[in-house]
Design a protein around this motif. Structure first.
Motif, short mmCIF file in Angstrom:
data_model
loop_
_atom_site.label_atom_id
_atom_site.label_comp_id
_atom_site.label_asym_id
_atom_site.label_seq_id
_atom_site.Cartn_x
_atom_site.Cartn_y
_atom_site.Cartn_z
N ASP A 1 0.82 -1.21 0.00
CA ASP A 1 0.00 0.00 0.00
C ASP A 1 0.85 1.26 0.00
O ASP A 1 0.56 2.22 -0.71
CB ASP A 1 -0.91 0.04 1.23
N LYS A 2 1.88 1.27 0.82
CA LYS A 2 2.78 2.43 0.93
C LYS A 2 4.21 1.94 0.99
O LYS A 2 4.49 0.87 1.54
CB LYS A 2 2.51 3.25 2.19
N ALA B 1 2.39 5.69 -2.15
CA ALA B 1 2.08 4.46 -2.89
C ALA B 1 3.12 4.28 -3.99
O ALA B 1 3.64 5.26 -4.52
CB ALA B 1 0.67 4.56 -3.48
N SER B 2 3.42 3.04 -4.32
CA SER B 2 4.44 2.79 -5.33
C SER B 2 4.12 3.45 -6.67
O SER B 2 5.01 3.97 -7.34
CB SER B 2 4.66 1.28 -5.51
N LYS B 3 2.84 3.47 -7.05
CA LYS B 3 2.44 4.13 -8.31
C LYS B 3 2.84 5.60 -8.31
O LYS B 3 3.32 6.13 -9.30
CB LYS B 3 0.93 4.05 -8.52
N VAL B 4 2.60 6.25 -7.18
CA VAL B 4 2.92 7.68 -7.06
C VAL B 4 4.43 7.88 -7.11
O VAL B 4 4.93 8.77 -7.80
CB VAL B 4 2.32 8.26 -5.76
N VAL C 1 14.09 1.19 -9.85
CA VAL C 1 13.32 0.38 -10.80
C VAL C 1 13.90 0.51 -12.20
O VAL C 1 14.05 -0.49 -12.91
CB VAL C 1 11.83 0.77 -10.76
N ASP C 2 14.27 1.72 -12.59
CA ASP C 2 14.84 1.93 -13.93
C ASP C 2 16.14 1.15 -14.13
O ASP C 2 16.44 0.72 -15.24
CB ASP C 2 15.11 3.41 -14.18
N ALA D 1 3.33 -2.86 -9.37
CA ALA D 1 2.90 -1.63 -8.72
C ALA D 1 1.62 -1.09 -9.35
O ALA D 1 1.02 -0.14 -8.82
CB ALA D 1 4.01 -0.58 -8.82
N GLY D 2 1.21 -1.66 -10.47
CA GLY D 2 0.03 -1.13 -11.17
C GLY D 2 0.33 0.18 -11.87
O GLY D 2 -0.56 0.98 -12.11
N PHE D 3 1.60 0.37 -12.25
CA PHE D 3 2.03 1.61 -12.88
C PHE D 3 1.89 1.50 -14.39
O PHE D 3 2.38 0.56 -14.99
CB PHE D 3 3.48 1.93 -12.51
N ASN D 4 1.22 2.48 -14.99
CA ASN D 4 1.06 2.52 -16.44
C ASN D 4 1.71 3.79 -16.95
O ASN D 4 1.03 4.70 -17.41
CB ASN D 4 -0.41 2.48 -16.82
#
Length: 108
Positions: free
Chosen positions: A60-61, A75-78, A91-92, A104-107
């Motif tokens: 979640d955080k 949040a990981s997306k943020v 990550v990169d 992370a649900g990152f698009n």
């Protein structure tokens, strides 16, 4: 550990689960099984010191610390949306970049 909180109307029980797991030295399959077991815990707050990004990307955080200071918390997306962010740079530089972003649900 359990904490009892009262907002004046009702009592609330919060459970904090602290796990000291040395998964950095275990194989991927064992780590995967440990992480699945942790994810099946419900109604608890889990504090994880992660050695692998895969471990925390769907939490979640995420709190990123550096030299005893908070570098990032969200949040990981943020955090991944911050092009100059610390988590973004980790990550990169990972060979699992696309998989970590998906966890992370990152698009982006």
């Amino acid at each position: 550990k359990q904490q009892v909180k009262s907002d004046g109307n009702a009592l609330h029980f919060q459970t904090l689960t602290e796990l000291d797991l040395e998964t950095a030295s275990v194989d991927f399959n064992t780590d995967q099984r440990v992480q699945e077991a942790i994810r099946n815990l419900h109604g608890v707050t889990i504090l994880t010191v992660a050695h692998r990004l895969r471990t925390i990307m769907d939490y979640d955080k995420i709190l990123v610390l550096g030299d005893g200071q908070v570098l990032e918390y969200d949040a990981s997306k943020v955090l991944l949306a911050k092009r100059e962010g610390f988590l973004r740079s980790l990550v990169d530089s990972s060979s699992e970049k696309l998989e970590l972003e998906a966890l992370a649900g990152f698009n982006g």
